[in-house]
Motif scaffolding. Structure first.
Motif, PDB file in Angstrom:
ATOM      1  N   LEU A  58     -74.822 -19.014  31.540  1.00 17.12           N
ATOM      2  CA  LEU A  58     -74.798 -19.507  32.783  1.00 17.12           C
ATOM      3  C   LEU A  58     -74.696 -18.262  33.783  1.00 17.12           C
ATOM      4  CD1 LEU A  58     -72.664 -22.714  32.811  1.00 17.12           C
ATOM      5  CD2 LEU A  58     -74.994 -22.522  33.440  1.00 17.12           C
ATOM      6  N   VAL A  59     -73.707 -17.206  33.214  1.00 12.43           N
ATOM      7  CA  VAL A  59     -73.548 -15.885  33.906  1.00 12.43           C
ATOM      8  C   VAL A  59     -74.917 -15.326  33.940  1.00 12.43           C
ATOM      9  CG1 VAL A  59     -72.204 -13.766  33.963  1.00 12.43           C
ATOM     10  CG2 VAL A  59     -71.265 -15.798  33.558  1.00 12.43           C
ATOM     11  N   ILE A  60     -75.681 -15.214  32.494  1.00 10.95           N
ATOM     12  CA  ILE A  60     -76.808 -14.153  32.530  1.00 10.95           C
ATOM     13  C   ILE A  60     -78.077 -14.826  33.417  1.00 10.95           C
ATOM     14  CG2 ILE A  60     -78.696 -13.580  30.884  1.00 10.95           C
ATOM     15  CD1 ILE A  60     -76.316 -13.417  28.668  1.00 10.95           C
ATOM     16  N   GLY A 119     -74.699 -14.817  43.034  1.00 13.04           N
ATOM     17  CA  GLY A 119     -74.431 -13.675  43.580  1.00 13.04           C
ATOM     18  C   GLY A 119     -73.345 -13.131  42.460  1.00 13.04           C
ATOM     19  N   TRP A 120     -73.572 -11.913  42.077  1.00 14.88           N
ATOM     20  CA  TRP A 120     -72.899 -11.286  40.930  1.00 14.88           C
ATOM     21  C   TRP A 120     -71.349 -11.188  41.194  1.00 14.88           C
ATOM     22  CZ3 TRP A 120     -75.252 -11.760  36.502  1.00 14.88           C
ATOM     23  CH2 TRP A 120     -76.546 -11.520  36.623  1.00 14.88           C
ATOM     24  N   LEU A 130     -67.965 -14.927  38.803  1.00 18.33           N
ATOM     25  CA  LEU A 130     -66.431 -14.402  38.333  1.00 18.33           C
ATOM     26  C   LEU A 130     -65.626 -15.342  37.634  1.00 18.33           C
ATOM     27  CD1 LEU A 130     -65.531 -12.253  41.418  1.00 18.33           C
ATOM     28  CD2 LEU A 130     -66.854 -11.580  39.059  1.00 18.33           C
ATOM     29  N   GLY A 131     -66.036 -16.637  38.262  1.00 17.41           N
ATOM     30  CA  GLY A 131     -65.119 -17.794  37.167  1.00 17.41           C
ATOM     31  C   GLY A 131     -65.701 -18.137  35.976  1.00 17.41           C
ATOM     32  N   CYS A 167     -65.464 -17.473  30.264  1.00 13.86           N
ATOM     33  CA  CYS A 167     -66.032 -16.887  29.074  1.00 13.86           C
ATOM     34  C   CYS A 167     -64.890 -16.014  28.223  1.00 13.86           C
ATOM     35  CB  CYS A 167     -67.211 -16.143  29.260  1.00 13.86           C
ATOM     36  SG  CYS A 167     -68.036 -15.321  27.775  1.00 13.86           S
ATOM     37  N   ALA A 168     -64.408 -15.095  28.982  1.00 19.36           N
ATOM     38  CA  ALA A 168     -63.432 -14.128  28.386  1.00 19.36           C
ATOM     39  C   ALA A 168     -62.227 -15.103  27.953  1.00 19.36           C
ATOM     40  CB  ALA A 168     -62.930 -13.203  29.466  1.00 19.36           C
TER      41      ALA A 168
END
Length: 458
Positions: free
Chosen positions: A215-217, A224-225, A231-232, A237-238
């Motif tokens: 989803l981030v990719i 918006g990066w 960021l959430g 993911c982390a």
């Protein structure tokens, strides 16, 4: 294992091949029809990129658990489940009126592939022997490699002349025929009462980590990066990755991914290079979107450009096998990555005029297929032959998972790069998107050079 006098037949083989085609041909055909779907449904490109990658992502995540459950509950049963999921997923895609239903359909298609692939391979191992098994497995491989090779051409032809939804109508027909053909096949399953419980906590954290990363990719640019959503998702993911490693390293047995396998350098080299070379699947979606959006090709015309890939990959698989026997695994694996990278590099020459560009793309697709054909058998042999005898099944599952996940992230990254750079022009976007795939080839090459020994496969 249940004993039976049943012997596999051409009817069973055809039913299994139809199951393989529902995934490798029809489910993967979206790499060539994204513009048509976007125009029809109005789905934002980043959401469509996500949906396209979800099938391979979920197939990769669940193939190990589905294979284990098929062994325990029945391979025929899980093949049927795979067919049913394929039908449900296809129906959702046909009826979809927006991104949510379309994405759910793609997820279900991925789960279908996860059920069908290990279950059908196990059925072939159970009900075919000797030369008959080799013949049946050859047809399975033709369905898999041939399906992936012709998906762009078939999908483009169907979308151009019948409409993209007909791709999934044909998929449903294949699934129904496959179910009829395997009807009457005796059940096959493992009857070991000492089977350990599956690591569901590892699976759940693994899926959360990979879906949030995907989803981030694919959505990071639209969110918006530095937005709260991106960021959430990155934080989720982390946390999921850390939790996953904590769970897996604590387990002494029955872990979702057996990290002890990666202590073996050749196995690690084969698995990582396999992941990276499968990521080059992103080439297909970028090349197809570019010639349709930037050069006004129809879906069928863009699919025709890839016909050399189909012919080359099928012709070269046996050549790769012979090279493995003659010179070992390392050299054909290296040649495969270099030839594939050269083919993708040719496609990145988007500054060329139409006729010249069509010529280099045709040659590029031939190189693309030649390289993958060189690589396939030596890489698989390196992974399997370097796995401990008591962990060959687990090692095979992880290696196959690397194939699907590599394809999922390659498509997601390549399509996201292309979409993000579209304001700079389709030519620039395509060039950079394709060069990303050349980078994947370089990483695969480096893994082989530094991790696979010279005498591998000899």
């Amino acid at each position: 294992m249940e004993t039976s006098n049943y012997k596999g037949s051409d009817k069973l083989t055809l039913g299994i091949v139809l199951g393989v085609l529902t995934f490798w041909l029809f489910a993967q055909s979206l790499v060539n029809v994204a513009p048509a779907i976007q125009s029809d449904l109005g789905i934002p490109m980043e959401s469509l990129n996500l949906a396209i990658s979800l099938t391979a992502l979920f197939s990769g995540c669940f193939i190990v658990v589905a294979g284990g459950l098929a062994d325990k509950l029945g391979r025929v049963k899980f093949t049927y489940i795979g067919f049913i999921l394929s039908i449900i997923g296809s129906l959702l895609l046909i009826l979809a009126n927006g991104a949510v239903m379309f994405s759910i359909g793609r997820i279900i298609q991925g789960l279908s592939g996860a059920c069908i692939m290990p279950a059908t391979l196990a059925l072939m191992k159970t009900y075919f022997d000797g030369k008959e098994r080799q013949r049946a497995l050859s047809f399975w491989s033709i369905g898999s490699w041939g399906g992936s090779g012709v998906c762009s051409l078939a999908g483009g032809a169907i979308a151009t002349y019948m409409g993209w939804k007909w791709i999934f109508i044909f998929s449903i027909i294949c699934a129904l025929l496959g179910m009829l053909l395997i009807k009457g096949t005796p059940e096959s399953k493992v009857t070991d009462e000492n089977q350990s419980k599956f690591d569901y906590s590892g699976l759940v954290t693994f899926v959360i980590a990979l879906v949030s990363l995907n989803l981030v990719i694919t959505k990071g640019a639209s969110f918006g990066w530095t937005s709260a959503e991106t960021l959430g998702l990155a934080a989720l993911c982390a946390v999921a990755i850390i939790t996953f490693f904590a769970i897996e390293l604590k387990k002494k047995s029955a872990s979702f991914i057996d990290f002890s396998l990666f202590k073996n350098k050749p196995y690690s080299g084969a698995a990582f290079s396999n992941f990276m070379l499968n990521a080059v699947a992103g080439t297909l979606i970028v090349a197809n979107m570019y010639v349709q959006n930037g050069r006004n090709f129809t879906s069928f015309q863009s699919g025709m450009l890839s016909i050399g890939y189909l012919i080359a990959v099928l012709a070269m698989i046996r050549v790769g096998e012979k090279l493995l026997q003659k010179v070992g695994a390392k050299k054909p694996m290296i040649w495969g990555t270099l030839i594939t990278g050269t083919g993708v590099g040719l496609m990145a020459l988007t500054f060329l005029p139409n006729t010249a560009y069509v010529a280099v793309v045709l040659i590029g697709y031939i190189f693309f297929g030649l390289g993958l054909g060189f690589y396939a058998t030596p890489s698989t042999d390196t992974a399997i032959s370097n796995a401990p005898a008591d962990k060959v099944g687990v090692a095979s599952g992880i290696y196959k998972m690397a194939s699907s996940l590599g394809g999922a992230f390659g498509v997601a990254i390549s399509a996201s790069v292309y979409t993000a750079l579209l304001p700079s022009g389709t030519s620039v976007a395509a060039t950079v998107g394709l060069l990303v795939n050349v980078g994947f080839c370089i990483l695969s090459f480096l893994a082989i050079v530094f991790m696979v020994p010279k005498n591998a496969g000899k």
